[in-house]
Design an enzyme around this catalytic site. Structure first.
Site, PDB file in Angstrom:
ATOM      1  N   ILE A 156       9.254  13.342   7.002  1.00  0.00           N
ATOM      2  CA  ILE A 156       8.395  12.194   7.291  1.00  0.00           C
ATOM      3  C   ILE A 156       9.245  11.005   7.737  1.00  0.00           C
ATOM      4  CG2 ILE A 156       6.572  12.889   5.692  1.00  0.00           C
ATOM      5  CD1 ILE A 156       7.611  10.566   3.847  1.00  0.00           C
ATOM      6  N   ASP A 157      10.530  11.002   7.343  1.00  0.00           N
ATOM      7  CA  ASP A 157      11.392   9.846   7.624  1.00  0.00           C
ATOM      8  C   ASP A 157      11.770   9.707   9.099  1.00  0.00           C
ATOM      9  OD1 ASP A 157      11.342   9.247   4.961  1.00  0.00           O
ATOM     10  OD2 ASP A 157      13.264  10.177   4.508  1.00  0.00           O
ATOM     11  N   ARG A 207      -4.320 -13.484  -0.459  1.00  0.00           N
ATOM     12  CA  ARG A 207      -3.054 -13.143  -1.101  1.00  0.00           C
ATOM     13  C   ARG A 207      -2.036 -12.621  -0.093  1.00  0.00           C
ATOM     14  NH1 ARG A 207      -5.945  -9.551  -5.702  1.00  0.00           N
ATOM     15  NH2 ARG A 207      -6.026 -11.113  -7.352  1.00  0.00           N
ATOM     16  N   MET A 243       8.020   4.847   2.382  1.00  0.00           N
ATOM     17  CA  MET A 243       9.278   5.599   2.250  1.00  0.00           C
ATOM     18  C   MET A 243      10.223   5.329   3.416  1.00  0.00           C
ATOM     19  SD  MET A 243       8.356   9.233   0.548  1.00  0.00           S
ATOM     20  CE  MET A 243       8.165   9.387  -1.223  1.00  0.00           C
ATOM     21  N   GLY A 244      11.450   5.710   3.227  1.00  0.00           N
ATOM     22  CA  GLY A 244      12.505   5.520   4.228  1.00  0.00           C
ATOM     23  C   GLY A 244      13.703   4.877   3.550  1.00  0.00           C
ATOM     24  N   HIS A 245      14.610   5.740   3.056  1.00  0.00           N
ATOM     25  CA  HIS A 245      15.772   5.229   2.327  1.00  0.00           C
ATOM     26  C   HIS A 245      16.801   4.605   3.258  1.00  0.00           C
ATOM     27  CE1 HIS A 245      15.762   5.420  -1.875  1.00  0.00           C
ATOM     28  NE2 HIS A 245      15.313   6.665  -1.933  1.00  0.00           N
ATOM     29  N   GLU A 286      11.430   1.357   1.663  1.00  0.00           N
ATOM     30  CA  GLU A 286      12.012   1.430   0.310  1.00  0.00           C
ATOM     31  C   GLU A 286      13.529   1.228   0.304  1.00  0.00           C
ATOM     32  OE1 GLU A 286      11.710   5.383  -1.443  1.00  0.00           O
ATOM     33  OE2 GLU A 286      12.127   6.319   0.494  1.00  0.00           O
ATOM     34  N   ARG A 289       0.667  -9.275  -4.371  1.00  0.00           N
ATOM     35  CA  ARG A 289       0.378  -7.990  -5.030  1.00  0.00           C
ATOM     36  C   ARG A 289       1.205  -6.921  -4.318  1.00  0.00           C
ATOM     37  NH1 ARG A 289      -1.687 -10.909  -8.126  1.00  0.00           N
ATOM     38  NH2 ARG A 289      -3.697 -10.742  -9.173  1.00  0.00           N
ATOM     39  N   ARG A 341       3.506  11.708   1.759  1.00  0.00           N
ATOM     40  CA  ARG A 341       4.230  12.938   2.068  1.00  0.00           C
ATOM     41  C   ARG A 341       3.372  14.191   1.878  1.00  0.00           C
ATOM     42  NH1 ARG A 341      10.109  13.684  -0.649  1.00  0.00           N
ATOM     43  NH2 ARG A 341       9.206  15.424  -1.749  1.00  0.00           N
TER      44      ARG A 341
END
Ligand code: F6P
Length: 340
Positions: A132-133, A168, A175-177, A228, A255, A264
């Protein structure tokens, strides 16, 4: 010919479509015998095999995850307490005993590295990139990415209405390191006001200044899309950290939503099913030609392949000058590095 298929690393939508593509093309087009190897490279080490026939893959095209199971087993990785060379020897032994002509490895960067090393050990290997990345080097896109972007975009769409009602700042962590592809694409598709990706270092003051500017021009709410993998202090998770910064510096109500594994799992989009099918069938073309040690890839709209040795150890990051980033800046999207 007899071929094995394994799936390794984090799962993603479209893997089963790729397994089906390989198996159908191999069985129908070349009368090959197809063996499923369970749980990634662990199945090769422990000799866990199951024959794949046309019948037992019926109906898997639309299924998320992987019917073969996966693991993060890295047989070449040296750990003090483990006899890793033994694992590689076991893999070679089982490959010979089973009389495999080739093994198709479906996976991300880690898997392509192992695939390349096994190829250097003399095994016939073909790689199929998935994640997915979208960060596998040497291909324009991996399957799984489109599905994840769809889910993340839908999540952002839903945040707009509740953000608007409560006035707000909504922060969504995707995701995605190492690579910010999901944040970038879902952020733009979902109309994120600020998008933060690991490849573009951000300035906390710019984020706050931009939010203040939006408030000043009567924008009632803002959406911040965060990968992330962005840098934070004190090991705080990305979304949580940005929320803390905003609250401490300008005291706006925030929030946080962490999308997590929802992005995923589940059924692949038609685009991912098609890409996985194209990759799978092309892998079989390469096997039939005896053209091993390669990873299938897409360049533009052409399915092609590149040597696994070229892919090994690399990551495809978002280039800060990527055209989509420049276009997004033109419509006022802030990437945290400068005011739009
Ligand atoms: O599949 C890639 C990825 O989703 C990363 O973006 C994520 O951080 C990682 O896998 C987490 O996966 P796991 O918890 O399964 O190791």
């Amino acid at each position: 010919m007899k071929i094995g298929i394994l799936t390794a690393g984090g799962d993603c939508p479209g893997i089963n479509a790729a397994i089906r593509g390989v198996a159908k093309a191999a069985i129908l087009g070349h009368n090959m015998k197809v063996i499923g190897i369970t749980d990634g490279f662990s199945g090769l080490i422990h000799k866990e095999f199951v024959e794949i026939t046309e019948n037992n893959i019926s109906g898997i095209l639309t299924l998320g995850g992987t019917i073969l199971g996966t693991s993060r087993e890295k047989p070449f990785k040296k750990k003090k307490e483990e006899q890793d060379p033994e694992k590689v020897e076991l893999i070679k032994k089982h490959y010979k005993e089973e009389k495999f002509d080739c093994i198709v490895c479906i996976g991300g960067n880690g898997t392509m590295k192992t695939a390349s090393l096994l190829s250097k050990e003399g095994l016939n290997i073909i790689g199929i990139p998935k994640t997915i990345d979208n960060d596998v080097w040497g291909t324009d896109v991996t399957f799984g990415f489109d599905s994840a972007v769809n889910i993340a975009t839908e999540a952002i769409d839903r945040l707009h209405t509740t953000a608007n009602s409560h006035k707000r700042i909504m922060i969504i962590e995707v995701m995605g390191h190492k690579a910010g592809w999901i944040a970038l694409y879902a952020g733009i598709a979902g109309g994120g006001d600020i998008i933060l990706i690991p490849e573009l270092p951000y300035d906390e003051n710019i984020i706050c200044k931009y939010l203040e500017h939006r408030a000043l021009i009567q924008k009632k709410y803002s959406i911040v899309v965060v990968a992330e993998g962005i840098k934070t202090k004190d090991n705080i998770r990305a979304g949580e950290y940005i929320s803390k910064v905003i609250q401490e510096k300008i005291n706006y109500e925030t929030r946080v939503t962490v999308l997590g594994y929802i992005q995923r799992g589940g059924t692949p989009t038609p685009i991912d099913r098609i890409l996985a099918t194209r990759y799978g069938t092309h892998a079989v073309d390469l096997i039939a030609e005896g053209n091993f040690g390669r990873m299938v890839a897409i360049h533009g709209n052409n399915i092609t392949s590149i040597p696994l040795s070229e892919v090994e150890g690399k990551t495809r990051l978002v280039d800060p000058l990527f055209p989509l980033i420049r276009k997004a800046r033109k419509i006022g999207t802030c990437f945290g590095d400068r005011m739009p």
